[in-house]
Write a protein that holds these residues in place. Structure first.
Motif, PDB file in Angstrom:
ATOM      1  N   LYS A 274       0.812  -1.219   0.000  1.00  0.00           N
ATOM      2  CA  LYS A 274       0.000   0.000   0.000  1.00  0.00           C
ATOM      3  C   LYS A 274       0.849   1.274   0.000  1.00  0.00           C
ATOM      4  O   LYS A 274       1.697   1.462   0.863  1.00  0.00           O
TER       5      LYS A 274
ATOM      6  N   PHE B  19      -3.863   8.869   1.435  1.00  0.00           N
ATOM      7  CA  PHE B  19      -4.764   8.780   2.586  1.00  0.00           C
ATOM      8  C   PHE B  19      -4.361   7.527   3.383  1.00  0.00           C
ATOM      9  O   PHE B  19      -3.622   6.672   2.883  1.00  0.00           O
ATOM     10  N   ASP B  20      -4.931   7.414   4.564  1.00  0.00           N
ATOM     11  CA  ASP B  20      -4.791   6.160   5.321  1.00  0.00           C
ATOM     12  C   ASP B  20      -6.114   5.931   6.058  1.00  0.00           C
ATOM     13  O   ASP B  20      -6.198   6.041   7.279  1.00  0.00           O
ATOM     14  N   CYS B  21      -7.139   5.604   5.272  1.00  0.00           N
ATOM     15  CA  CYS B  21      -8.502   5.497   5.807  1.00  0.00           C
ATOM     16  C   CYS B  21      -8.598   4.399   6.872  1.00  0.00           C
ATOM     17  O   CYS B  21      -7.989   3.339   6.717  1.00  0.00           O
TER      18      CYS B  21
ATOM     19  N   CYS C  32      -9.747   1.150   5.376  1.00  0.00           N
ATOM     20  CA  CYS C  32      -9.088   0.742   4.130  1.00  0.00           C
ATOM     21  C   CYS C  32      -9.051  -0.791   4.039  1.00  0.00           C
ATOM     22  O   CYS C  32      -8.563  -1.453   4.956  1.00  0.00           O
ATOM     23  N   PRO C  33      -9.532  -1.363   2.931  1.00  0.00           N
ATOM     24  CA  PRO C  33      -9.518  -2.825   2.800  1.00  0.00           C
ATOM     25  C   PRO C  33      -8.103  -3.405   2.759  1.00  0.00           C
ATOM     26  O   PRO C  33      -7.901  -4.572   3.075  1.00  0.00           O
ATOM     27  N   ILE C  34      -7.140  -2.562   2.419  1.00  0.00           N
ATOM     28  CA  ILE C  34      -5.750  -3.054   2.323  1.00  0.00           C
ATOM     29  C   ILE C  34      -5.068  -3.033   3.696  1.00  0.00           C
ATOM     30  O   ILE C  34      -4.047  -3.656   3.909  1.00  0.00           O
TER      31      ILE C  34
ATOM     32  N   GLY D 236      -3.770   1.173  -3.224  1.00  0.00           N
ATOM     33  CA  GLY D 236      -3.531   2.558  -2.849  1.00  0.00           C
ATOM     34  C   GLY D 236      -3.719   3.449  -4.054  1.00  0.00           C
ATOM     35  O   GLY D 236      -4.602   3.207  -4.875  1.00  0.00           O
TER      36      GLY D 236
ATOM     37  N   LYS E  60     -16.020   9.725   0.221  1.00  0.00           N
ATOM     38  CA  LYS E  60     -16.552   8.907   1.313  1.00  0.00           C
ATOM     39  C   LYS E  60     -17.076   9.838   2.406  1.00  0.00           C
ATOM     40  O   LYS E  60     -18.267  10.025   2.505  1.00  0.00           O
TER      41      LYS E  60
HETATM   42  S1  SF4 Z   1      -6.521   2.867  -0.791  1.00  0.00           S
HETATM   43 FE1  SF4 Z   1      -8.523   3.869  -0.692  1.00  0.00          FE
HETATM   44  S2  SF4 Z   1      -9.402   3.188   1.263  1.00  0.00           S
HETATM   45 FE2  SF4 Z   1      -7.195   2.747   1.333  1.00  0.00          FE
HETATM   46  S3  SF4 Z   1      -6.282   4.553   2.316  1.00  0.00           S
HETATM   47 FE3  SF4 Z   1      -6.182   4.897   0.098  1.00  0.00          FE
HETATM   48  S4  SF4 Z   1      -8.059   6.042  -0.343  1.00  0.00           S
HETATM   49 FE4  SF4 Z   1      -8.342   5.122   1.665  1.00  0.00          FE
END
Ligand code: SF4
Length: 229
Positions: free
Chosen positions: A26, A30-32, A35-37, A78, A129
């Protein structure tokens, strides 16, 4: 060994779609929290070199031939735009006569250098989001200095000049953007960005669904409201 990874080919609107990830792990601006990852320390918005590009392109070429792909969907771990070879990779696919769809969270699309790269693609997907500045910072944890207002205006600038198809994906999250006031706000954002297509999504990941997912009924209601803006 290649630095890319692939999903199984699937059919969408009669086209064979090959999804490819072009990041070894990844890398995102961002670091949501959802995040599914997973979480990552690689929070970047400048381009970076990843090795094995030659073998990755050979493998990509083989994958395209073997799967008889008709659309290449760049859906990375990412933000794919931070791979410094992304422009060359898109050119490579286009030279094979295939259309390219690029998934980006959308923040970087307003910056000249990234806009130029995204403009090479036939389709670009941008996302939203959270819809308040506070939630954006708290939940999506972007690079310092980022703002929601800039996020939206970046996508609006991109969409305005883009000749391809801009798809705008809105994820509805329980407690963050699922009440009537939020729906009205999202409608205004849609008007500002003026995408070619709207995709309404919700939290489907089992890890977050219970806390952040909305019911089927509410999802249908919101989808109807947003798809008829
Ligand atoms: S890959 Fe998507 S969900 Fe994951 S941190 Fe980046 S923007 Fe957010």
């Amino acid at each position: 060994m290649s630095g890319f990874s692939y999903k199984d080919v699937y059919i969408e609107d009669g086209r064979r779609v090959l999804e490819v990830n072009m990041l070894p792990e990844k890398y995102c601006n961002f670091d949501c929290i959802f995040c599914p990852i997973g979480r990552s320390k690689n929070k970047i918005d400048t381009q970076k070199s990843f090795d094995k590009i030659d073998s990755s392109l050979i493998e990509l070429e083989n994958m395209i031939e073997n799967t008889k792909a008709e659309l290449i969907f760049i859906n990375s771990k990412g933000e794919a735009l931070v791979n410094d070879k992304i422009g060359d990779i898109i050119d490579f696919i286009k030279a094979k006569g295939l259309p390219v769809r690029l998934l980006s969270n959308g923040y970087l699309l307003g910056r000249d250098e990234y806009m130029k790269i995204a403009n090479k693609c036939d389709e670009v997907v941008g996302e939203i989001k959270t819809i308040t500045e506070k939630d954006f910072q708290k939940v999506q944890r972007p690079i310092e200095g980022y703002t929601l207002a800039e996020y939206i205006s970046n996508m609006a600038s991109f969409s305005k000049q883009y000749k391809g198809k801009f798809l705008f994906e809105i994820t509805i999250i329980k407690g963050y953007n699922d009440n009537e006031e939020s729906i009205q706000k999202i409608k205004n954002i849609i008007k500002e960005i003026s995408p070619d297509k709207i995709i309404v999504a919700r939290m489907e990941d089992e890890r977050f669904k219970k806390k952040l997912g909305i019911t089927d009924e509410r999802f249908e209601e919101i989808s109807n409201a947003l798809l008829n803006v």
